[in-house]
Design an enzyme around this catalytic site. Structure first.
Site, PDB file in Angstrom:
ATOM      1  N   LYS A   1       0.804  -1.218   0.000  1.00 54.78           N
ATOM      2  CA  LYS A   1       0.000   0.000   0.000  1.00 54.78           C
ATOM      3  C   LYS A   1       0.841   1.273   0.000  1.00 54.78           C
ATOM      4  O   LYS A   1       0.531   2.248   0.674  1.00 54.78           O
ATOM      5  CB  LYS A   1      -0.984   0.005   1.169  1.00 54.78           C
TER       6      LYS A   1
ATOM      7  N   THR B   1       2.044   0.778  -5.103  1.00 56.84           N
ATOM      8  CA  THR B   1       2.533  -0.322  -5.937  1.00 56.84           C
ATOM      9  C   THR B   1       1.848  -0.382  -7.298  1.00 56.84           C
ATOM     10  O   THR B   1       2.510  -0.485  -8.338  1.00 56.84           O
ATOM     11  CB  THR B   1       2.321  -1.664  -5.212  1.00 56.84           C
TER      12      THR B   1
ATOM     13  N   HIS C   1       7.245  -7.204  -2.693  1.00 52.57           N
ATOM     14  CA  HIS C   1       7.076  -6.565  -1.383  1.00 52.57           C
ATOM     15  C   HIS C   1       8.186  -7.031  -0.431  1.00 52.57           C
ATOM     16  O   HIS C   1       8.237  -6.604   0.721  1.00 52.57           O
ATOM     17  CB  HIS C   1       5.724  -6.930  -0.768  1.00 52.57           C
TER      18      HIS C   1
ATOM     19  N   ARG D   1       6.267   5.588   1.030  1.00 49.22           N
ATOM     20  CA  ARG D   1       5.098   6.428   1.277  1.00 49.22           C
ATOM     21  C   ARG D   1       5.045   6.815   2.744  1.00 49.22           C
ATOM     22  O   ARG D   1       5.519   6.069   3.606  1.00 49.22           O
ATOM     23  CB  ARG D   1       3.824   5.658   0.890  1.00 49.22           C
TER      24      ARG D   1
ATOM     25  N   SER E   1      -4.231   3.103   4.505  1.00 47.40           N
ATOM     26  CA  SER E   1      -4.577   2.393   3.281  1.00 47.40           C
ATOM     27  C   SER E   1      -4.532   0.885   3.494  1.00 47.40           C
ATOM     28  O   SER E   1      -5.394   0.143   3.010  1.00 47.40           O
ATOM     29  CB  SER E   1      -3.619   2.800   2.159  1.00 47.40           C
TER      30      SER E   1
ATOM     31  N   ARG F   1      -8.532   2.737  -4.026  1.00 41.66           N
ATOM     32  CA  ARG F   1      -9.403   3.372  -3.037  1.00 41.66           C
ATOM     33  C   ARG F   1      -9.463   4.871  -3.272  1.00 41.66           C
ATOM     34  O   ARG F   1     -10.404   5.376  -3.860  1.00 41.66           O
ATOM     35  CB  ARG F   1      -8.931   3.053  -1.604  1.00 41.66           C
TER      36      ARG F   1
END
Length: 333
Positions: free
Chosen positions: A79, A82, A142, A164, A172, A299
């Site tokens: 999150k 990506t 990841h 981030r 998120s 989202r």
């Protein structure tokens, strides 16, 4: 004792899974265990929390994957942008191959076009043959830098790491967690519960700060190999950073391309508004390990949404942790 009993039950359930090989099962029995946010459980492997299903793929990948110097790896903590990074990089690398009207991104989810490297090794009985892929081979992960295959560390392949703000990333990830739990007909998990877990470092591929730090240190030591960028910076200056990524990967935009609007075309094609409204990203699944619906990957894609969810105390606590863990290395958000 109640927690231990529950965890033992979860461990037994996952160890019965036919997709997990004997070598992985033997290793799992020696690793620290915690409840996973989304799936049954996670184990601490090489200092990071990995869900059991992912661990099988990671072990096989570490053992069998052979890196080419022309390979490109897109690395992120979950999150952290990506999906966007996959779309942007796929589009810039294939800009001479596809045009906007027949572009694969219009009919395929970015996760289908840029697979997670460790997911290619999920089948305990099959080692994938990746030799047929045309260079540059583009993968994502990841996995923390400490755990990427040895051949990848020793090669001159390129790694782009997108980070981030941990507050936005956490929020998120919480929303993402509950979307998947709802898909699995499981109850939602309270924000406060996963916040405590996140602050303790127990999160998917966490601790978050160690994940970021591994790639940050490598970008300082080998800037020609690892490019470290921030989600917030790309949001502010998307044109600048797309050109920067292209230059780093060895596929710079020509003056002619820029004058013809190729950079803008890629940014428009890969924008949140465009991708989230495509039919392919509203239906179906693209990540085989989870069966997660494509729509779950989209989202809001905004900066600062954490303000709508975290209390001032939560925000201050995370700020303090990040400053303590990353500040001395010159990294801040």
């Amino acid at each position: 004792m109640e927690k231990l009993t529950e965890e033992n039950s979860l461990e037994a359930k996952d160890l019965e899974n036919d997709s997990i090989g004997q070598e992985c099962k033997e290793l799992i029995s020696t690793l620290p265990l915690e409840k996973s946010w989304i799936f049954n459980q996670c184990h601490q492997y090489q200092g990071f929390w990995i869900v059991t299903k992912n661990l099988q793929g990671l072990l096989s990948c570490q053992k069998h994957f052979q890196t080419l110097d022309t390979d490109i790896l897109l690395a992120t903590a979950p999150k952290s942008g990506t999906t966007w990074l996959k779309a942007l990089t796929f589009a810039l690398l294939n800009r001479h191959k596809y045009h906007s009207k027949n572009h694969p991104l219009l009919t395929s989810n970015p996760h289908s076009l840029v697979p997670y490297l460790e997911h290619l090794y999920l089948d305990k009985d099959v080692v994938p043959n990746l030799n047929s892929l045309s260079p540059p081979r583009l993968f994502s992960t990841h996995v923390p830098y400490e755990s990427v295959p040895k051949s990848m560390k020793e090669s001159t392949c390129k790694v782009v790491y997108l980070s981030r703000d941990p507050k936005d990333m956490f929020v998120s990830l919480w929303h993402f967690t509950n979307k998947i739990r709802a898909q699995q007909s499981r109850g939602t998990v309270p924000l406060e519960e996963v916040f405590e877990s996140f602050c303790k470092g127990v999160s998917p591929f966490g601790p978050f700060w160690e994940h970021v730090l591994g790639y940050w240190k490598e970008s300082l030591e080998r800037p020609e190999k690892v490019m470290f960028i921030k989600f917030e910076e790309i949001k502010i200056k998307p044109t600048f950073y797309l050109k920067m990524i292209a230059e780093f990967l060895g596929f710079p935009f020509s003056n002619d391309e820029e004058s013809k609007g190729v950079v803008d075309d890629i940014l428009n094609l890969c924008s949140f508004e465009m991708l989230s409204n495509l039919e392919v990203n509203k239906t179906g699944t693209s990540v085989p390990i989870t069966g997660i619906e494509n729509k779950a990957f989209f989202r809001r894609g905004e900066v600062g949404d954490w303000k709508n969810h975290l209390t001032p105390e939560m925000s201050e606590r995370l700020n303090t942790i990040i400053k303590q863990k990353l500040g001395k290395y010159g990294l801040s958000f």
